[in-house]
Scaffold this motif. Structure first.
Motif, PDB file in Angstrom:
ATOM      1  N   GLN A   1     -12.223  27.239  28.018  1.00 51.99           N
ATOM      2  CA  GLN A   1     -11.780  28.198  29.027  1.00 51.99           C
ATOM      3  C   GLN A   1     -10.362  27.964  29.536  1.00 51.99           C
ATOM      4  N   PRO A   2      -9.925  26.728  29.788  1.00 52.23           N
ATOM      5  CA  PRO A   2      -8.554  26.550  30.284  1.00 52.23           C
ATOM      6  C   PRO A   2      -7.477  27.023  29.312  1.00 52.23           C
ATOM      7  N   ARG A   3      -7.820  27.136  28.019  1.00 52.18           N
ATOM      8  CA  ARG A   3      -6.828  27.577  27.039  1.00 52.18           C
ATOM      9  C   ARG A   3      -7.079  28.994  26.552  1.00 52.18           C
ATOM     10  N   LEU A   4      -8.323  29.445  26.518  1.00 50.11           N
ATOM     11  CA  LEU A   4      -8.645  30.757  25.966  1.00 50.11           C
ATOM     12  C   LEU A   4      -9.037  31.768  27.032  1.00 50.11           C
TER      13      LEU A   4
ATOM     14  N   ILE B   1     -11.350  33.136  30.545  1.00 49.97           N
ATOM     15  CA  ILE B   1     -12.783  33.338  30.792  1.00 49.97           C
ATOM     16  C   ILE B   1     -13.401  34.278  29.763  1.00 49.97           C
ATOM     17  N   TRP B   2     -12.724  35.379  29.456  1.00 55.81           N
ATOM     18  CA  TRP B   2     -13.347  36.414  28.621  1.00 55.81           C
ATOM     19  C   TRP B   2     -13.585  35.955  27.190  1.00 55.81           C
ATOM     20  N   LEU B   3     -12.554  35.423  26.535  1.00 57.35           N
ATOM     21  CA  LEU B   3     -12.717  35.011  25.140  1.00 57.35           C
ATOM     22  C   LEU B   3     -13.667  33.834  25.021  1.00 57.35           C
ATOM     23  N   SER B   4     -13.539  32.854  25.904  1.00 59.56           N
ATOM     24  CA  SER B   4     -14.452  31.711  25.830  1.00 59.56           C
ATOM     25  C   SER B   4     -15.888  32.143  26.085  1.00 59.56           C
ATOM     26  N   ASN B   5     -16.084  33.130  26.965  1.00 55.13           N
ATOM     27  CA  ASN B   5     -17.442  33.593  27.241  1.00 55.13           C
ATOM     28  C   ASN B   5     -17.988  34.457  26.112  1.00 55.13           C
ATOM     29  N   LEU B   6     -17.128  35.207  25.441  1.00 57.72           N
ATOM     30  CA  LEU B   6     -17.578  35.933  24.251  1.00 57.72           C
ATOM     31  C   LEU B   6     -18.025  34.957  23.166  1.00 57.72           C
ATOM     32  N   PHE B   7     -17.291  33.857  23.015  1.00 56.64           N
ATOM     33  CA  PHE B   7     -17.700  32.825  22.066  1.00 56.64           C
ATOM     34  C   PHE B   7     -19.052  32.242  22.470  1.00 56.64           C
ATOM     35  N   PHE B   8     -19.218  31.926  23.757  1.00 57.23           N
ATOM     36  CA  PHE B   8     -20.480  31.421  24.279  1.00 57.23           C
ATOM     37  C   PHE B   8     -21.615  32.395  23.995  1.00 57.23           C
ATOM     38  N   THR B   9     -21.386  33.675  24.209  1.00 53.71           N
ATOM     39  CA  THR B   9     -22.411  34.690  23.954  1.00 53.71           C
ATOM     40  C   THR B   9     -22.734  34.783  22.473  1.00 53.71           C
ATOM     41  N   SER B  10     -21.704  34.720  21.636  1.00 50.33           N
ATOM     42  CA  SER B  10     -21.925  34.849  20.185  1.00 50.33           C
ATOM     43  C   SER B  10     -22.784  33.731  19.634  1.00 50.33           C
TER      44      SER B  10
ATOM     45  N   MET C   1     -20.296  34.497  32.516  1.00 51.80           N
ATOM     46  CA  MET C   1     -19.207  34.907  33.396  1.00 51.80           C
ATOM     47  C   MET C   1     -19.316  34.235  34.757  1.00 51.80           C
ATOM     48  N   VAL C   2     -20.540  34.136  35.264  1.00 53.97           N
ATOM     49  CA  VAL C   2     -20.731  33.452  36.545  1.00 53.97           C
ATOM     50  C   VAL C   2     -20.298  31.987  36.423  1.00 53.97           C
ATOM     51  N   CYS C   3     -20.738  31.326  35.354  1.00 51.50           N
ATOM     52  CA  CYS C   3     -20.348  29.923  35.154  1.00 51.50           C
ATOM     53  C   CYS C   3     -18.837  29.796  34.978  1.00 51.50           C
ATOM     54  N   GLY C   4     -18.225  30.783  34.314  1.00 52.64           N
ATOM     55  CA  GLY C   4     -16.779  30.750  34.137  1.00 52.64           C
ATOM     56  C   GLY C   4     -16.041  30.873  35.457  1.00 52.64           C
ATOM     57  N   LEU C   5     -16.531  31.729  36.330  1.00 51.25           N
ATOM     58  CA  LEU C   5     -15.905  31.880  37.646  1.00 51.25           C
ATOM     59  C   LEU C   5     -16.112  30.627  38.501  1.00 51.25           C
ATOM     60  N   VAL C   6     -17.298  30.031  38.382  1.00 46.66           N
ATOM     61  CA  VAL C   6     -17.545  28.776  39.101  1.00 46.66           C
ATOM     62  C   VAL C   6     -16.596  27.696  38.601  1.00 46.66           C
ATOM     63  N   ARG C   7     -16.413  27.623  37.286  1.00 48.99           N
ATOM     64  CA  ARG C   7     -15.476  26.649  36.714  1.00 48.99           C
ATOM     65  C   ARG C   7     -14.051  26.892  37.219  1.00 48.99           C
ATOM     66  N   LYS C   8     -13.657  28.160  37.289  1.00 52.00           N
ATOM     67  CA  LYS C   8     -12.302  28.495  37.706  1.00 52.00           C
ATOM     68  C   LYS C   8     -12.045  28.091  39.155  1.00 52.00           C
TER      69      LYS C   8
ATOM     70  N   THR D   1     -18.133  20.442  36.298  1.00 51.29           N
ATOM     71  CA  THR D   1     -19.342  19.774  36.780  1.00 51.29           C
ATOM     72  C   THR D   1     -20.225  20.745  37.551  1.00 51.29           C
ATOM     73  N   THR D   2     -19.630  21.525  38.445  1.00 48.52           N
ATOM     74  CA  THR D   2     -20.399  22.489  39.227  1.00 48.52           C
ATOM     75  C   THR D   2     -20.967  23.591  38.342  1.00 48.52           C
ATOM     76  N   ALA D   3     -20.171  24.056  37.368  1.00 48.39           N
ATOM     77  CA  ALA D   3     -20.672  25.062  36.428  1.00 48.39           C
ATOM     78  C   ALA D   3     -21.857  24.529  35.640  1.00 48.39           C
ATOM     79  N   ALA D   4     -21.814  23.253  35.266  1.00 48.50           N
ATOM     80  CA  ALA D   4     -22.929  22.641  34.541  1.00 48.50           C
ATOM     81  C   ALA D   4     -24.182  22.586  35.404  1.00 48.50           C
ATOM     82  N   ILE D   5     -24.012  22.336  36.698  1.00 49.11           N
ATOM     83  CA  ILE D   5     -25.158  22.329  37.611  1.00 49.11           C
ATOM     84  C   ILE D   5     -25.779  23.722  37.691  1.00 49.11           C
TER      85      ILE D   5
END
Length: 389
Positions: free
Chosen positions: A322-325, A327-336, A355-362, A367-371
């Protein structure tokens, strides 16, 4: 206090070829022993296959630097190998729902017959895979990367970023191809063909341990993928990955959002399923999916899936990508990555959760997104254990 070591893209990487060659040799030796011995060691070494190919690609790209050298060639060859294996895996699984195989699979005496429609679908599957690879290759063009840099937090002149974008775009598109062509997730089609008991050679306990072993490999793989020991020291690596000791506030946020998502999805999923069926759209085969995940439907399984998927997937997607790609592209990869086991209805849920986890990460950290992710998975599995949901 000394500053963390973070080299910019125009600085040469720290070169310790002897250390890396020794590490590669040790890994190859371990894999060879695991393949020969089998058993628990074999399960442990096999669990590395999801992460280690990408780590090798990242390490080679980091060593390549900004000037053409042997590492550029090695990275290109390794990238071709990784994408080739991904394409073969996609085709091998993607062709299963197209063959209309009888329950129990193919008998040695009877080869499957192919109708013209089956042949056309297989051609479309192959074409889709090549289109995915072609679109990925386009991202290697400097003008394309400069355009992507307007919407993605990448450096268009970075060789590392170029390789990462090409690999992720290709694999993301590729993973969706079987579902687009066949309209059925290939893993669930395989379950319906061979049966849940024949799907895996491992027992339920062994499959759970394989999940744990996968996490054991994923954690160091994530560290290496962002340049630990090559471009970053430990402090800089932890910062880049977004890993931090959770505070009480972050624990409360993670647990609260995870519980809220689980409650929301428990109410929304039946309504969405009814709407999907009313519109005549295909839904995920819940019976086949239950057979696929039968090994994890227990309190221990809920805990294992919560920890391994929560930490492992968030570390890889939200920590590394996510820090390089973005939220959207990294989450599309996650979904795929879930497109082999879910139809479009469940993939929409995966995308929303991501997307929720991506926003939490941002706004907080990985760590919080993993929780959030772990609590959500744990609760959803436990609901299935208790209520059969």
């Amino acid at each position: 206090m000394s500053e963390p070591l973070v080299l910019t893209s125009d600085q040469p990487p720290i070169r310790r070829p002897g250390v890396w060659l020794a590490g590669v040799a040790l890994y190859i030796l371990l894999i060879s022993i695991g393949a020969g011995v089998g058993g628990e060691l074999g399960i442990f070494t096999t669990a590395s296959f999801n992460a280690l190919p990408f780590v090798g690609l990242a390490i080679l790209a980091y060593f390549a630097g900004s000037q053409f050298n042997w590492a550029w060639i090695a990275t290109g060859l390794w990238l071709a190998l990784v994408l080739g294996l991904a394409a073969l895996y996609t085709f091998g699984l993607g062709v299963i729902p197209l063959l209309d195989l009888p329950p129990g699979g193919i008998s040695p005496e009877q080869a499957p017959t192919l109708s013209p429609a089956d042949v056309l679908s297989i051609v479309l599957l192959i074409l889709g895979i090549f289109v995915a690879l072609g679109i990925g290759l386009l991202t290697l063009l400097p003008p394309v990367r400069r355009g992507l840099a307007q919407v993605l937090p990448i450096d268009p002149d970075s060789f590392v970023h170029a390789v990462a974008v090409m690999a992720i775009v290709s694999i993301t598109l590729m993973m969706f191809v079987p579902l687009l062509v066949a309209g059925e997730p290939p893993l669930l089609a395989l379950i319906n063909t061979v049966g849940g008991e024949e799907f895996s050679d491992l027992s339920a306990d062994e499959q759970l341990r394989s999940q744990i072993y996968g996490l054991v490999w994923t954690i160091p793989a994530a560290f290496l993928a962002v340049g630990f020991g090559i471009r970053r020291n430990l402090a800089a690596t932890l910062e880049r990955l977004g890993l931090a000791r959770p505070t009480l506030r972050h624990l409360a946020i993670g647990i609260g959002i995870g519980l809220g998502l689980a409650g929301l999805m428990s109410l929304a999923l039946p309504l969405m399923d009814t709407l999907w069926q009313a519109l005549g759209w295909p839904t995920t085969d819940e019976e086949a999916f239950s057979e696929l995940m039968a090994f994890a439907i227990s309190p221990i399984g809920a805990l294992v899936i919560g920890v391994t998927a929560g930490l492992g997937e968030e570390l890889g997607v939200r920590g590394v990508l996510q820090p390089r790609l973005g939220i959207w592209l990294s989450n599309l990869f996650f979904t795929s990555l879930h497109a082999f086991q879910y139809n479009w209805d469940a993939l929409l849920v995966v995308f929303v959760i991501g997307m929720v986890c991506g926003l939490v990460r941002k706004h907080t950290n990985t760590t919080t997104a993993a929780i959030v992710h772990g609590v959500y998975n744990f609760v959803m599995v436990m609901l299935t254990v208790v209520f059969g949901m």
